[in-house]
Design a protein around this motif. Structure first.
Motif, PDB file in Angstrom:
ATOM      1  N   VAL A   1       3.235   0.499   3.006  1.00  0.00           N
ATOM      2  CA  VAL A   1       3.006  -0.371   3.777  1.00  0.00           C
ATOM      3  C   VAL A   1       3.015  -1.777   2.883  1.00  0.00           C
ATOM      4  O   VAL A   1       2.312  -1.940   2.166  1.00  0.00           O
TER       5      VAL A   1
ATOM      6  N   ALA B   1       1.914  -5.153   2.900  1.00  0.00           N
ATOM      7  CA  ALA B   1       0.764  -6.024   3.705  1.00  0.00           C
ATOM      8  C   ALA B   1       1.013  -7.328   3.507  1.00  0.00           C
ATOM      9  O   ALA B   1       0.658  -8.119   4.278  1.00  0.00           O
TER      10      ALA B   1
ATOM     11  N   LYS C   1      -4.759 -10.265   6.178  1.00  0.00           N
ATOM     12  CA  LYS C   1      -6.090 -11.106   5.869  1.00  0.00           C
ATOM     13  C   LYS C   1      -6.928 -10.709   4.924  1.00  0.00           C
ATOM     14  O   LYS C   1      -7.400 -11.461   3.972  1.00  0.00           O
ATOM     15  N   THR C   2      -7.343  -9.405   5.146  1.00  0.00           N
ATOM     16  CA  THR C   2      -8.442  -8.949   4.435  1.00  0.00           C
ATOM     17  C   THR C   2      -7.899  -8.346   3.206  1.00  0.00           C
ATOM     18  O   THR C   2      -8.443  -8.608   2.056  1.00  0.00           O
ATOM     19  N   THR C   3      -6.632  -8.199   3.101  1.00  0.00           N
ATOM     20  CA  THR C   3      -5.742  -7.794   1.921  1.00  0.00           C
ATOM     21  C   THR C   3      -5.941  -8.960   0.990  1.00  0.00           C
ATOM     22  O   THR C   3      -6.238  -8.710  -0.107  1.00  0.00           O
TER      23      THR C   3
ATOM     24  N   HIS D   1     -10.043 -15.066  13.495  1.00  0.00           N
ATOM     25  CA  HIS D   1      -9.111 -14.748  14.722  1.00  0.00           C
ATOM     26  C   HIS D   1      -8.809 -15.874  15.519  1.00  0.00           C
ATOM     27  O   HIS D   1      -8.003 -16.123  16.439  1.00  0.00           O
TER      28      HIS D   1
ATOM     29  N   GLN E   1     -15.788  -7.535   6.180  1.00  0.00           N
ATOM     30  CA  GLN E   1     -15.713  -7.493   7.703  1.00  0.00           C
ATOM     31  C   GLN E   1     -16.831  -6.813   8.393  1.00  0.00           C
ATOM     32  O   GLN E   1     -16.993  -6.984   9.612  1.00  0.00           O
TER      33      GLN E   1
ATOM     34  N   GLU F   1     -13.972 -12.557   8.721  1.00  0.00           N
ATOM     35  CA  GLU F   1     -14.447 -12.592  10.339  1.00  0.00           C
ATOM     36  C   GLU F   1     -15.921 -12.658  10.234  1.00  0.00           C
ATOM     37  O   GLU F   1     -16.531 -11.423  10.980  1.00  0.00           O
TER      38      GLU F   1
ATOM     39  N   PRO G   1      -2.837 -12.816  13.435  1.00  0.00           N
ATOM     40  CA  PRO G   1      -2.993 -11.588  14.134  1.00  0.00           C
ATOM     41  C   PRO G   1      -3.595 -10.442  13.428  1.00  0.00           C
ATOM     42  O   PRO G   1      -3.610 -10.224  12.285  1.00  0.00           O
ATOM     43  N   SER G   2      -4.163  -9.480  13.993  1.00  0.00           N
ATOM     44  CA  SER G   2      -4.798  -8.138  13.211  1.00  0.00           C
ATOM     45  C   SER G   2      -3.637  -7.524  12.651  1.00  0.00           C
ATOM     46  O   SER G   2      -2.349  -7.337  12.985  1.00  0.00           O
ATOM     47  N   GLY G   3      -4.129  -7.207  11.385  1.00  0.00           N
ATOM     48  CA  GLY G   3      -2.966  -6.306  10.590  1.00  0.00           C
ATOM     49  C   GLY G   3      -2.106  -7.152   9.812  1.00  0.00           C
ATOM     50  O   GLY G   3      -1.097  -6.450   9.292  1.00  0.00           O
ATOM     51  N   CYS G   4      -2.132  -8.617   9.971  1.00  0.00           N
ATOM     52  CA  CYS G   4      -1.307  -9.303   9.017  1.00  0.00           C
ATOM     53  C   CYS G   4      -1.484  -9.524   7.519  1.00  0.00           C
ATOM     54  O   CYS G   4      -0.916 -10.045   7.051  1.00  0.00           O
TER      55      CYS G   4
ATOM     56  N   TYR H   1       0.850  -1.141  -0.132  1.00  0.00           N
ATOM     57  CA  TYR H   1       0.065  -0.084  -0.009  1.00  0.00           C
ATOM     58  C   TYR H   1       1.070   1.044   0.074  1.00  0.00           C
ATOM     59  O   TYR H   1       1.596   1.419   0.803  1.00  0.00           O
TER      60      TYR H   1
END
Ligand SMILES: Nc1ncnc2c1ncn2[C@@H]1O[C@H](COP(=O)(O)OP(=O)(O)OP(=O)(O)O)[C@@H](O)[C@H]1O
Ligand SMILES: [Mg+2]
Lengths: 267, 260
Positions: free
Chosen positions: B27, B29, B53-55, B202, B92, B169, B48-51, B20
């Motif tokens: 970043v 990602a 997954k959504t991307t 998660h 999400q 999620e 974990p959060s921010g790793c 990004y």
């Protein structure tokens, strides 16, 4: 329970209005006793206004309905025009860049100057009134509709994108409904403006309408003072009514808007 | 480990990276992620959060173009798959349309694929039953709790019986009981429809209970750190949550996190 809620909400308002009316009457009396020139033109007695109203309410309503009819026609014309232009502008960037400056510039022309021009061109008081009302309506509607069409959230658009939705489907299923609250904001601004616009053209010379009544009573001087005041008040009343009508339609069309949500508790 | 197969995988990503770029910062990602997911497989993305997954999910859905790397969906590009309406996506956040009542939100994708009204109604009723919100079908989304809204979003994604179901999620807003119940419901739908499912979560127990394979992601930059096979038999039953194998798998995965 319900009644109490209403009462507690309305009582202060009514008290305030009554208080203001008394203050007005007192002021009117004061100016008269102090021998201020044209006292009744400045702060007329309310009871005199009421008496005049009971005598001339027929005239007011019949002239008012002419004004309102023209204003409504113009309002509809301007609203439709504004909505269409906003849709075109949201569809094509270049059209927005092309048309927007003109739309803004058009608002710089004072209606007071435009009205005689329009009247001069068409030589028809009815048409002139409608066009001016449309003209005043058009801009706030365009602006707000365009903003509304652009207000769709990226995530909502993504959902459409994931369905491989066509451009027009995105409009009908997402952008139009999303734009409605904003559109109504524009319409609520525009409705009273349309009424004022129509009256303005009537002042320029017409045979029927509130503006004519206003001008005539102004012309006849102090003897028609109460009638003049009444006409002005009635014009304001029409503006409020037009606003109120749009609000009612808004509630019916967009019951899902946050401001119409019941906060719970009372049904 | 090799899986003998005739067809190529349904979802193939090789060396996918996502960076990004904003005005001042970059970043990373995802870094060189390679995954193959078979047709009809149920996989979870865990991390974990921010790793990222959504991307990763968004790249699969053709909502995001990767900076580098290849992606193939059932033999074609992700875009082709999207245009062929192969995806059902649960975002999400619920992303329901405010002006549509609950049932109309569920029928939205059915309108898009041009289904007849009766068929739309019937499917919506069935799904409402499934998510336990039949009583709320004529309410507006804002009249529902967050968890209920999310269930509506799930029903909407299931409505078109998609070939590929991407879920970000979906159950995180739910309490433990509803969550476990919907886990089972999801599996039962999946066994009927046979979709390929990519499920972001998660929760380690949730990933283990649902999946054929769990893809463990690690952060900064997002990488695929481990793939765990879940050999629990199907259909999965509630009792399995108490079996020693289940606990063993959970602790295996947990350890792989501690190594990160
Ligand atoms: N639109 C964006 N612009 C810039 N950076 C982004 C954007 N979206 C995500 N990121 C960054 O990419 C990284 C991965 O984000 P992503 O949303 O994929 O994480 P995630 O694993 O889904 O997290 P969570 O579990 O909290 O949802 C994060 O560090 C985030 O800051
Ligand atoms: Mg995420």
């Amino acid at each position: 329970m319900k009644w109490q809620v209403y009462r507690s909400r309305w009582v202060p308002t009514i008290m305030l209005v009554i208080g203001l009316l008394f203050l007005w009457e007192f002021l009117s009396w004061l100016l008269l006793t102090l021998d201020v020139p044209l006292a009744q033109s400045k702060v007329p007695y309310i009871h005199e206004l009421v008496i005049t109203f009971t005598q001339y309410s027929g005239t007011l309503f019949s002239e008012g309905s002419v004004t309102l009819a023209n204003a409504s026609l113009g309002f509809l014309l301007g609203a439709v025009g504004g909505i269409v232009l906003a849709i075109l502008m949201s569809l094509t960037k270049w059209l927005e860049q092309l048309a927007f400056p003109y739309a803004v510039a058009s608002q710089m022309i004072p209606i007071l100057g435009l009205a005689p021009i329009v009247y001069g061109i068409f030589r028809d008081e009815q048409l002139a009134r409608i066009l001016i009302a449309a003209y005043t309506t058009f801009f706030p509607v365009t602006l707000n509709m365009l903003r509304g069409l652009r207000s769709a959230e990226p995530s909502s658009l993504e959902l459409m994108y994931s369905y491989a939705a066509k451009k027009w489907t995105i409009y009908t299923r997402l952008r139009f409904p999303q734009a409605l609250p904003s559109l109504f904001t524009g319409l609520k601004i525009a409705a009273p403006l349309a009424v004022t616009g129509a009256i303005l053209v009537e002042l320029m010379g017409a045979t029927k309408g509130l503006g004519v009544l206003m001008l005539r009573n102004l012309y006849y001087g102090p003897s028609h003072n109460y009638m003049f005041w009444l006409t002005v008040l009635f014009a304001a009343f029409l503006g409020i009514v037009s606003y109120f009508i749009v609000t009612v339609i808004e509630r019916i069309v967009t019951p899902w808007q946050p401001e119409f949500r019941k906060s719970g508790g009372d049904k | 480990m090799t899986i003998t197969k005739i067809d190529s995988p349904e979802i193939m990503m090789s060396q996918v990276s996502m960076c990004y770029k904003t005005n001042s910062t970059e970043v990373l990602a995802l870094k060189e992620v390679t995954v193959n997911i078979q047709k009809g497989e149920f996989v979870s993305l865990l991390g974990p959060s921010g790793c990222g997954k959504t991307t990763l999910l968004r790249i699969m859905a053709d909502l995001l173009q990767p900076t580098s790397g290849e992606i193939t969906i059932s033999g074609g590009t992700a875009k082709e798959a999207r245009l062929a309406r192969k995806y059902g996506i649960v975002f999400q956040s619920p992303v329901l349309y405010d002006w549509r009542k609950v049932k109309k939100n569920i029928t939205l994708p059915l309108e898009m694929i041009g289904l007849q009204k009766e068929e739309r109604e019937e499917r919506a009723e069935r799904l409402l039953e499934l998510i336990g919100l039949s009583k709320f079908k004529d309410q507006y989304p804002w009249q529902l709790s967050g968890g209920m809204q999310q269930r509506v979003a799930i029903a909407r994604a299931l409505a078109i019986e998609p070939e590929i179901l991407l879920m970000d999620e979906p159950f995180s807003a739910l309490d433990e009981f509803s969550r476990e119940r919907l886990n089972e419901e999801l599996l039962s739908i999946w066994s009927k429809v046979g979709s390929t499912v990519v499920f972001v979560t998660h929760s380690i127990p949730e990933a283990v209970f649902l999946s054929d394979r769990v893809f463990v992601l690690s952060p900064h930059p997002g990488r695929l750190s481990k793939v765990v096979n879940i050999p629990l038999p199907r259909p999965r039953r509630e009792e399995m949550r108490n079996s020693p194998e289940f606990y063993q798998l959970i602790s295996d995965i947990r350890q792989s996190f501690e190594g990160v």
